[in-house]
Design an enzyme around this catalytic site. Sequence first.
Site, PDB file in Angstrom:
ATOM      1  CD  GLU A 286      -2.111   5.949   2.221  1.00  0.00           C
ATOM      2  OE1 GLU A 286      -1.968   7.063   2.768  1.00  0.00           O
ATOM      3  OE2 GLU A 286      -3.107   5.233   2.395  1.00  0.00           O
TER       4      GLU A 286
ATOM      5  CG  HIS B 177       1.333   1.338   3.490  1.00  0.00           C
ATOM      6  ND1 HIS B 177       0.885   1.007   4.757  1.00  0.00           N
ATOM      7  CD2 HIS B 177       0.222   1.347   2.706  1.00  0.00           C
ATOM      8  CE1 HIS B 177      -0.427   0.839   4.736  1.00  0.00           C
ATOM      9  NE2 HIS B 177      -0.855   1.029   3.498  1.00  0.00           N
TER      10      HIS B 177
ATOM     11  CG  HIS C 107      -2.616  -3.479   2.999  1.00  0.00           C
ATOM     12  ND1 HIS C 107      -3.633  -3.340   2.082  1.00  0.00           N
ATOM     13  CD2 HIS C 107      -2.221  -2.214   3.312  1.00  0.00           C
ATOM     14  CE1 HIS C 107      -3.841  -2.043   1.827  1.00  0.00           C
ATOM     15  NE2 HIS C 107      -2.985  -1.345   2.560  1.00  0.00           N
TER      16      HIS C 107
ATOM     17  CD  GLU D 265      18.291 -12.567  16.872  1.00  0.00           C
ATOM     18  OE1 GLU D 265      18.604 -11.792  15.960  1.00  0.00           O
ATOM     19  OE2 GLU D 265      19.082 -12.968  17.737  1.00  0.00           O
TER      20      GLU D 265
ATOM     21  CG  HIS E 157      -4.622   0.754   6.394  1.00  0.00           C
ATOM     22  ND1 HIS E 157      -5.168   1.891   5.855  1.00  0.00           N
ATOM     23  CD2 HIS E 157      -3.794   0.272   5.439  1.00  0.00           C
ATOM     24  CE1 HIS E 157      -4.720   2.069   4.626  1.00  0.00           C
ATOM     25  NE2 HIS E 157      -3.868   1.098   4.361  1.00  0.00           N
TER      26      HIS E 157
HETATM   27  P1  13P Z   1      -2.255   3.147  -3.605  1.00  0.00           P
HETATM   28  O1  13P Z   1      -2.639   2.131  -4.658  1.00  0.00           O
HETATM   29  O2  13P Z   1      -2.785   4.519  -3.945  1.00  0.00           O
HETATM   30  O3  13P Z   1      -0.783   3.140  -3.320  1.00  0.00           O
HETATM   31  O4  13P Z   1      -3.029   2.763  -2.262  1.00  0.00           O
HETATM   32  C1  13P Z   1      -2.837   1.514  -1.671  1.00  0.00           C
HETATM   33  C2  13P Z   1      -2.912   1.563  -0.187  1.00  0.00           C
HETATM   34  O5  13P Z   1      -2.439   0.668   0.464  1.00  0.00           O
HETATM   35  C3  13P Z   1      -3.550   2.732   0.478  1.00  0.00           C
HETATM   36  O6  13P Z   1      -3.309   2.738   1.849  1.00  0.00           O
HETATM   37 ZN    ZN Z   2      -2.772   0.740   2.620  1.00  0.00          ZN
END
Ligand code: 13P
Ligand code: ZN
Length: 275
Positions: free
Chosen positions: A116, A140, A142, A170, A211
Site C-alpha cells: 500500500e 492502515h 483491519h 467525545e 477492508h
Molecule cells: P502489506 O503486507 O503489503 O502491507 O499488505 C497488507 C494489507 O493490509 C494490504 O491492504
Molecule cells: Zn489492508
Amino acid sequence: MKILDTKFVQGFIKMADDGYRQGWHERNGGNLSYRLRTEEAESIKPRMNFRDEWFPIGTSVPGLAGEFFLVTGSGKYFRNIIVDPEVCIAIIELDEAGENYRICWGLVEGGRPTSELASHLMNHEVKKDVTGGAHRVIYHAHTTNIIALTYILPLDDRTFTRELWEMATECPVVFPDGVGVVEWMVPGGRDIAVETSRLMKKYNAVIWAHHGMFCSGEDFDTTFGLMHTIEKSAEILLKVLAVSPVKRQTITAQNFRDLAVGFGLTLPEEFLYEK
Ligand code: 13P
Ligand code: ZN
C-alpha cells in the site's frame, strides 16, 4: 545513536504492537508509515546503508521529493515487529522526482515496503500540504467493527460520520471533520490511492469498504487514538444494532450543535441533518 534506539523508531514499534494487541493486524494485515523530520534523517545518515537500486513507487508524489519514510514491509506481520524490527520495517528515501524509492535501512532479510506504499505516500503528500507539514503518520488497520459496519450501512460519508458520532459524545471532538468512505476497490494500487488521498484532503480518517481504515495524524499517539476512537464507536454501534434495529434515544443534531459551542468546535452542517 543507533537507529533502533531513536525515539521515532521506538514510537513506531510501540504503535504497531498496540495495534496488533487490539486485534487489527491478523497475519500481515495493515501497514504503517512515518515521514521523518529533516533533523531525524540527518542524525541517522551515518548509520544508514543506502542500497544502489531504486524502485518505482507506482505513482508520483513530487511534494515528497527527497524525503525519508519509516514503513512496514510487505507481507510482514505486525505481531513480529516488536520481536525483530530490522526484519519487518524499513527506512526508504524518495528520489528528486518523487517517483522512485530506495531502501536505506531495515528489511535485513529482504523484501519490499508495504504493497500500500502508493496509498501511504499519496496520503502523506496531501496531508503535508493541507496541514502545513504537521501530519507525519499514516496508519492502515483491519479494524473489525468498522469492516462489519460496511456490510450494513450505506457507503457514504454522511451516514458513517453521523452514525459514528452518535455512538459517543467525545466522537465529534476527536474527529470533527467526519470520516470518508471508499467503496470496495482493488487494494494495493494507484487507483485506490488516488481515491483515498482525494478524501484525505477533507478527512483524517477514510474507511475502505470490506477492508479496513486509513488514519492520518501529527504523531503516533493522535493517529492511533483516532483509529481507536472510531473503531470503538463502530463496536458500540454494532452492539446497539444487534440488540435493537431502532434507537430509543440518541445524541440529536441540536445536541451536536450545543456540543460544538461548548467545545469550540466547527461541525459541518452536512452531518447535522434531521433524521
Ligand atoms: P502489506 O503486507 O503489503 O502491507 O499488505 C497488507 C494489507 O493490509 C494490504 O491492504
Ligand atoms: Zn489492508
